[in-house]
Design a protein around this motif. Structure first.
Motif, PDB file in Angstrom:
ATOM      1  N   VAL A 190       0.974  -1.159  -0.066  1.00 11.70           N
ATOM      2  CA  VAL A 190       0.093   0.027  -0.065  1.00 11.70           C
ATOM      3  C   VAL A 190       0.748   1.222  -0.009  1.00 11.70           C
ATOM      4  N   LEU A 191       2.198   1.109   0.264  1.00 19.00           N
ATOM      5  CA  LEU A 191       3.088   2.315   0.229  1.00 19.00           C
ATOM      6  C   LEU A 191       3.420   2.500  -1.318  1.00 19.00           C
ATOM      7  N   ILE A 192       3.800   1.379  -1.862  1.00 19.87           N
ATOM      8  CA  ILE A 192       4.365   1.693  -3.148  1.00 19.87           C
ATOM      9  C   ILE A 192       3.310   2.107  -4.372  1.00 19.87           C
ATOM     10  N   LEU A 193       2.084   1.227  -4.059  1.00 18.50           N
ATOM     11  CA  LEU A 193       1.153   1.753  -5.344  1.00 18.50           C
ATOM     12  C   LEU A 193       0.584   3.095  -5.351  1.00 18.50           C
ATOM     13  N   PRO A 194       0.471   3.798  -4.317  1.00 20.44           N
ATOM     14  CA  PRO A 194       0.342   5.424  -4.781  1.00 20.44           C
ATOM     15  C   PRO A 194       1.418   6.337  -5.142  1.00 20.44           C
ATOM     16  N   LEU A 195       2.492   5.629  -4.832  1.00 23.27           N
ATOM     17  CA  LEU A 195       4.013   6.183  -5.166  1.00 23.27           C
ATOM     18  C   LEU A 195       3.885   6.002  -6.929  1.00 23.27           C
ATOM     19  N   ASN A 196       3.598   4.728  -7.100  1.00 22.55           N
ATOM     20  CA  ASN A 196       3.516   4.775  -8.700  1.00 22.55           C
ATOM     21  C   ASN A 196       2.295   5.077  -9.610  1.00 22.55           C
ATOM     22  N   ALA A 274      12.248   1.537 -14.191  1.00 26.06           N
ATOM     23  CA  ALA A 274      12.358   0.654 -13.183  1.00 26.06           C
ATOM     24  C   ALA A 274      11.323   0.285 -12.472  1.00 26.06           C
ATOM     25  N   VAL A 275       9.900   0.278 -12.819  1.00 23.20           N
ATOM     26  CA  VAL A 275       8.842  -0.363 -12.607  1.00 23.20           C
ATOM     27  C   VAL A 275       8.141  -1.083 -13.359  1.00 23.20           C
ATOM     28  N   SER A 276       7.563  -2.317 -13.010  1.00 24.35           N
ATOM     29  CA  SER A 276       6.793  -3.167 -13.996  1.00 24.35           C
ATOM     30  C   SER A 276       5.364  -2.876 -13.825  1.00 24.35           C
ATOM     31  N   GLU A 277       4.841  -2.168 -14.760  1.00 23.01           N
ATOM     32  CA  GLU A 277       3.218  -2.036 -14.808  1.00 23.01           C
ATOM     33  C   GLU A 277       2.490  -3.141 -14.641  1.00 23.01           C
ATOM     34  N   ALA A 278       2.907  -4.407 -15.133  1.00 27.89           N
ATOM     35  CA  ALA A 278       2.075  -5.586 -14.949  1.00 27.89           C
ATOM     36  C   ALA A 278       2.028  -6.019 -13.472  1.00 27.89           C
ATOM     37  N   GLU A 279       3.302  -5.731 -12.660  1.00 25.16           N
ATOM     38  CA  GLU A 279       3.376  -6.231 -11.374  1.00 25.16           C
ATOM     39  C   GLU A 279       2.475  -5.326 -10.546  1.00 25.16           C
ATOM     40  N   MET A 280       2.387  -3.893 -10.809  1.00 24.03           N
ATOM     41  CA  MET A 280       1.617  -2.824 -10.028  1.00 24.03           C
ATOM     42  C   MET A 280       0.067  -3.051 -10.324  1.00 24.03           C
TER      43      MET A 280
END
Length: 313
Positions: A190-196, A274-280
């Motif tokens: 829940v921390l990384i989702l809003p950042l991304n 650096a971020v995988s959209e599929a993972e997010m």
């Protein structure tokens, strides 16, 4: 120790580097172009902050056979890739497995491995504090002075912790333990989702986000709502400072967001480089299920998501 690192992306490559330098007999599992790179050029990592490049010789295999036995297996992958490797892990005869990475379903993975393995497996979950991206046949690794991983079970202390400790005894690496990694991983999710969500909400213009008080406050409020979802379901947000940042230290968190979105490195770490959209997307779907169970309103979170149609549905 005889160790397999299953997954040769940025995080798996760095973990293999650490374990090799710690004197272990390390094998990396890789496929396709990455397999060819490792066979030809060995394990090449550019340590971004340390401004140095390391090259390590490691064994490389393209698949894990049922009869291959290792003292310890680290599975280091994106959340979107874990399900595909569980059947292979289940039939393999190795006893000790640590599944490393963002993970919204550790309980399901644990149950699958216990139900489908010929013998009981000792399974733990971990998260490595590093990031990076792939570039010209090498991995660019973003990390602190020493590598770090949080490892634990699902609500109980690991009886086989000495096996993990032995892997890192001579490594320049810090391992910390948490008794409930489902709690820890949900808090991190829940921390990384809003950042991304900042990038799609601004059309990829993170510099614009750095100058938008409205956007930064929206992210802070969305994270606070996510914490309340977890608390409603009986989870404790860990580490405790994460909760404090949205309630008691909002100004500090706001300034931190401004710095992250306003600096070149921060913009890289929140970009698709650096971020995988599929993972997010999969993690967001998992959080949606938690929201439905909690049954509480999350207007700021919903507003952020409204700017990312690829995350919806």
């Amino acid at each position: 120790m005889r160790i397999l690192v299953y997954g040769a992306g940025v995080l798996g490559s760095y973990l293999a580097h650490v374990l090799v330098r710690g004197g272990n007999d390390v094998t990396l599992l890789a496929r396709g172009r990455r397999l060819a790179e490792l066979q030809k050029d060995r394990l090449v990592i550019r340590h971004y902050f340390q401004m140095r490049t390391t090259v390590d010789k490691v064994k490389v295999i393209p698949e894990l056979r049922a009869e291959d036995v290792y003292d310890l297996i680290f599975v280091v992958m994106k959340y979107s890739d874990f399900q595909a490797v569980l059947p292979t892990l289940a039939v393999n005869q190795s006893k000790h497995v640590v599944i490393v990475g963002n993970n919204a379903s550790p309980g399901e993975m644990f149950d699958y491995l216990q139900m489908n393995s010929p013998a009981e497996k000792k399974v733990a979950f971990g998260f490595q504090a590093s990031a990076g991206w792939r570039e010209d046949g090498r991995m660019i690794c973003i990390r602190g002075p020493k590598g770090q991983m949080t490892i634990g079970g699902l609500g109980e202390e690991l009886s086989w912790r000495p096996v993990i400790d032995r892997a890192f005894v001579n490594a320049k690496y810090t391992v910390t333990y948490h008794s409930d990694m489902e709690e820890w991983l949900n808090s991190h999710m829940v921390l990384i989702l809003p950042l991304n969500l900042i990038s799609p909400a601004t059309g990829g213009n993170l510099r614009q986000a750095a100058g938008s008080k409205k956007m930064l406050n929206l992210v802070v409020n969305a994270l606070d709502e996510a914490h309340r979802v977890l608390e409603t379901l009986g989870y404790t947000v860990v580490p405790a400072v994460q909760n404090q940042l949205t309630r008691e230290k909002r100004k500090l968190f706001y300034v931190g967001l401004k710095i992250i979105t306003g600096t070149p490195l921060g913009r890289i770490l929140l970009s698709d480089k650096a971020v995988s959209e599929a993972e997010m997307v999969l993690l967001h779907q998992a959080f949606n299920r938690l929201k439905e169970r909690a049954g509480i309103p999350t207007p700021n979170w919903d507003q952020l998501v409204s700017n990312a149609p690829q995350w919806q549905g």
